[in-house]
Design a protein around this motif. Structure first.
Motif, PDB file in Angstrom:
ATOM      1  N   ASP A 181       0.825  -1.212   0.000  1.00 14.28           N
ATOM      2  CA  ASP A 181       0.000   0.000   0.000  1.00 14.28           C
ATOM      3  C   ASP A 181       0.858   1.262   0.000  1.00 14.28           C
ATOM      4  O   ASP A 181       0.569   2.223  -0.714  1.00 14.28           O
ATOM      5  CB  ASP A 181      -0.940   0.015   1.212  1.00 14.28           C
ATOM      6  CG  ASP A 181      -2.073  -0.987   1.096  1.00 14.28           C
ATOM      7  OD1 ASP A 181      -2.328  -1.492  -0.019  1.00 14.28           O
ATOM      8  OD2 ASP A 181      -2.698  -1.271   2.138  1.00 14.28           O
ATOM      9  N   VAL A 182       1.911   1.268   0.806  1.00 16.41           N
ATOM     10  CA  VAL A 182       2.811   2.421   0.862  1.00 16.41           C
ATOM     11  C   VAL A 182       3.482   2.626  -0.498  1.00 16.41           C
ATOM     12  O   VAL A 182       3.535   3.742  -1.017  1.00 16.41           O
ATOM     13  CB  VAL A 182       3.860   2.248   1.977  1.00 16.41           C
ATOM     14  CG1 VAL A 182       4.984   3.261   1.849  1.00 16.41           C
ATOM     15  CG2 VAL A 182       3.210   2.344   3.346  1.00 16.41           C
ATOM     16  N   LEU A 183       3.983   1.538  -1.074  1.00 18.52           N
ATOM     17  CA  LEU A 183       4.622   1.631  -2.385  1.00 18.52           C
ATOM     18  C   LEU A 183       3.640   2.104  -3.451  1.00 18.52           C
ATOM     19  O   LEU A 183       3.988   2.937  -4.288  1.00 18.52           O
ATOM     20  CB  LEU A 183       5.233   0.290  -2.781  1.00 18.52           C
ATOM     21  CG  LEU A 183       6.535  -0.061  -2.065  1.00 18.52           C
ATOM     22  CD1 LEU A 183       6.877  -1.526  -2.279  1.00 18.52           C
ATOM     23  CD2 LEU A 183       7.663   0.832  -2.530  1.00 18.52           C
ATOM     24  N   ALA A 184       2.416   1.590  -3.426  1.00 17.31           N
ATOM     25  CA  ALA A 184       1.415   2.011  -4.408  1.00 17.31           C
ATOM     26  C   ALA A 184       1.147   3.509  -4.294  1.00 17.31           C
ATOM     27  O   ALA A 184       1.080   4.218  -5.304  1.00 17.31           O
ATOM     28  CB  ALA A 184       0.121   1.221  -4.226  1.00 17.31           C
ATOM     29  N   ASP A 185       1.024   3.996  -3.064  1.00 17.38           N
ATOM     30  CA  ASP A 185       0.803   5.422  -2.854  1.00 17.38           C
ATOM     31  C   ASP A 185       1.980   6.232  -3.385  1.00 17.38           C
ATOM     32  O   ASP A 185       1.797   7.235  -4.084  1.00 17.38           O
ATOM     33  CB  ASP A 185       0.589   5.704  -1.362  1.00 17.38           C
ATOM     34  CG  ASP A 185       0.387   7.185  -1.087  1.00 17.38           C
ATOM     35  OD1 ASP A 185      -0.581   7.762  -1.620  1.00 17.38           O
ATOM     36  OD2 ASP A 185       1.215   7.765  -0.349  1.00 17.38           O
ATOM     37  N   LEU A 186       3.190   5.801  -3.073  1.00 17.74           N
ATOM     38  CA  LEU A 186       4.374   6.514  -3.550  1.00 17.74           C
ATOM     39  C   LEU A 186       4.491   6.450  -5.073  1.00 17.74           C
ATOM     40  O   LEU A 186       4.851   7.436  -5.709  1.00 17.74           O
ATOM     41  CB  LEU A 186       5.634   5.953  -2.893  1.00 17.74           C
ATOM     42  CG  LEU A 186       5.762   6.240  -1.397  1.00 17.74           C
ATOM     43  CD1 LEU A 186       6.919   5.457  -0.798  1.00 17.74           C
ATOM     44  CD2 LEU A 186       5.914   7.733  -1.138  1.00 17.74           C
ATOM     45  N   PHE A 187       4.161   5.294  -5.665  1.00 18.40           N
ATOM     46  CA  PHE A 187       4.220   5.171  -7.124  1.00 18.40           C
ATOM     47  C   PHE A 187       3.255   6.150  -7.782  1.00 18.40           C
ATOM     48  O   PHE A 187       3.596   6.800  -8.774  1.00 18.40           O
ATOM     49  CB  PHE A 187       3.891   3.747  -7.556  1.00 18.40           C
ATOM     50  CG  PHE A 187       5.081   2.834  -7.648  1.00 18.40           C
ATOM     51  CD1 PHE A 187       5.148   1.897  -8.659  1.00 18.40           C
ATOM     52  CD2 PHE A 187       6.121   2.899  -6.740  1.00 18.40           C
ATOM     53  CE1 PHE A 187       6.236   1.043  -8.761  1.00 18.40           C
ATOM     54  CE2 PHE A 187       7.204   2.062  -6.830  1.00 18.40           C
ATOM     55  CZ  PHE A 187       7.272   1.124  -7.840  1.00 18.40           C
ATOM     56  N   VAL A 188       2.053   6.264  -7.250  1.00 18.97           N
ATOM     57  CA  VAL A 188       1.067   7.197  -7.803  1.00 18.97           C
ATOM     58  C   VAL A 188       1.559   8.628  -7.660  1.00 18.97           C
ATOM     59  O   VAL A 188       1.454   9.435  -8.583  1.00 18.97           O
ATOM     60  CB  VAL A 188      -0.308   7.006  -7.125  1.00 18.97           C
ATOM     61  CG1 VAL A 188      -1.264   8.132  -7.471  1.00 18.97           C
ATOM     62  CG2 VAL A 188      -0.898   5.655  -7.520  1.00 18.97           C
ATOM     63  N   ARG A 189       2.141   8.954  -6.517  1.00 23.58           N
ATOM     64  CA  ARG A 189       2.655  10.307  -6.296  1.00 23.58           C
ATOM     65  C   ARG A 189       3.812  10.626  -7.244  1.00 23.58           C
ATOM     66  O   ARG A 189       3.887  11.718  -7.788  1.00 23.58           O
ATOM     67  CB  ARG A 189       3.094  10.484  -4.845  1.00 23.58           C
ATOM     68  CG  ARG A 189       1.934  10.516  -3.875  1.00 23.58           C
ATOM     69  CD  ARG A 189       2.448  10.511  -2.442  1.00 23.58           C
ATOM     70  NE  ARG A 189       1.372  10.385  -1.505  1.00 23.58           N
ATOM     71  CZ  ARG A 189       0.802  11.409  -0.898  1.00 23.58           C
ATOM     72  NH1 ARG A 189       1.213  12.641  -1.120  1.00 23.58           N
ATOM     73  NH2 ARG A 189      -0.180  11.211  -0.052  1.00 23.58           N
ATOM     74  N   ILE A 190       4.712   9.657  -7.417  1.00 24.05           N
ATOM     75  CA  ILE A 190       5.835   9.868  -8.335  1.00 24.05           C
ATOM     76  C   ILE A 190       5.314  10.049  -9.757  1.00 24.05           C
ATOM     77  O   ILE A 190       5.746  10.936 -10.479  1.00 24.05           O
ATOM     78  CB  ILE A 190       6.838   8.697  -8.259  1.00 24.05           C
ATOM     79  CG1 ILE A 190       7.567   8.717  -6.919  1.00 24.05           C
ATOM     80  CG2 ILE A 190       7.833   8.750  -9.425  1.00 24.05           C
ATOM     81  CD1 ILE A 190       8.353   7.448  -6.619  1.00 24.05           C
ATOM     82  N   ASP A 191       4.370   9.212 -10.162  1.00 19.67           N
ATOM     83  CA  ASP A 191       3.817   9.293 -11.514  1.00 19.67           C
ATOM     84  C   ASP A 191       3.065  10.599 -11.724  1.00 19.67           C
ATOM     85  O   ASP A 191       3.045  11.134 -12.831  1.00 19.67           O
ATOM     86  CB  ASP A 191       2.887   8.111 -11.783  1.00 19.67           C
ATOM     87  CG  ASP A 191       2.504   8.006 -13.246  1.00 19.67           C
ATOM     88  OD1 ASP A 191       3.359   8.258 -14.111  1.00 19.67           O
ATOM     89  OD2 ASP A 191       1.340   7.680 -13.524  1.00 19.67           O
ATOM     90  N   GLY A 192       2.493  11.150 -10.666  1.00 22.40           N
ATOM     91  CA  GLY A 192       1.730  12.386 -10.776  1.00 22.40           C
ATOM     92  C   GLY A 192       2.578  13.642 -10.748  1.00 22.40           C
ATOM     93  O   GLY A 192       2.100  14.732 -11.053  1.00 22.40           O
ATOM     94  N   ALA A 193       3.847  13.500 -10.395  1.00 21.39           N
ATOM     95  CA  ALA A 193       4.733  14.670 -10.335  1.00 21.39           C
ATOM     96  C   ALA A 193       4.975  15.189 -11.748  1.00 21.39           C
ATOM     97  O   ALA A 193       5.359  14.453 -12.630  1.00 21.39           O
ATOM     98  CB  ALA A 193       6.054  14.302  -9.660  1.00 21.39           C
TER      99      ALA A 193
END
Length: 133
Positions: free
Chosen positions: A111-123
């Motif tokens: 879950d933490v990785l998924a959240d970070l992946f979405v945030r990185i992709d949204g940058a």
């Protein structure tokens, strides 16, 4: 090791660009959590020494795995930048988890990785060809 990982994660790639990465991450993290040797080889040993020439293949697998079927993610500079950022995050967190430095369940790690992946992709800022708006 790279082929093993590809077979584990390919069935779980997002159906659309920007789709939720949880299933792909669950498959990827699942393989890395289940086999500490695989995690060490793919995430640590490819940073130097004899295995370093294979590092780009891991990024290529990540790009292909996170891209929707039929997209041309290999030609997309943004996809490559995002993949490097995501794989760095994944590597550090998975290796720390294996060392016992992160006291969390596997599902929480995903879950933490998924959240970070979405945030990185949204940058958007700092990515060539993108405005900061």
């Amino acid at each position: 090791a790279i082929e093993v990982m590809s077979k584990c994660v390919d069935p779980f790639r997002p159906a659309v660009r920007g789709g939720p990465p949880q299933a792909w991450l669950e498959a990827f993290v699942g393989a890395l959590v289940a086999d500490q040797c695989l995690a060490r080889v793919l995430l640590a040993e490819t940073h130097g020494g004899a295995l370093s020439p294979f590092r780009h293949q891991i990024i290529d697998v990540a790009i292909a795995g996170m891209a929707p079927p039929g997209s041309d993610a290999q030609a997309d500079l943004r996809a490559r930048l995002v993949a490097y950022a995501q794989m760095g995050t994944l590597s550090e967190l998975c290796l720390a988890w294996h060392r016992g430095q992160l006291a969390m369940e596997r599902a929480t790690l995903v879950d933490v990785l998924a959240d970070l992946f979405v945030r990185i992709d949204g940058a958007r800022s700092g990515v060539p060809g993108r405005s900061s708006c």
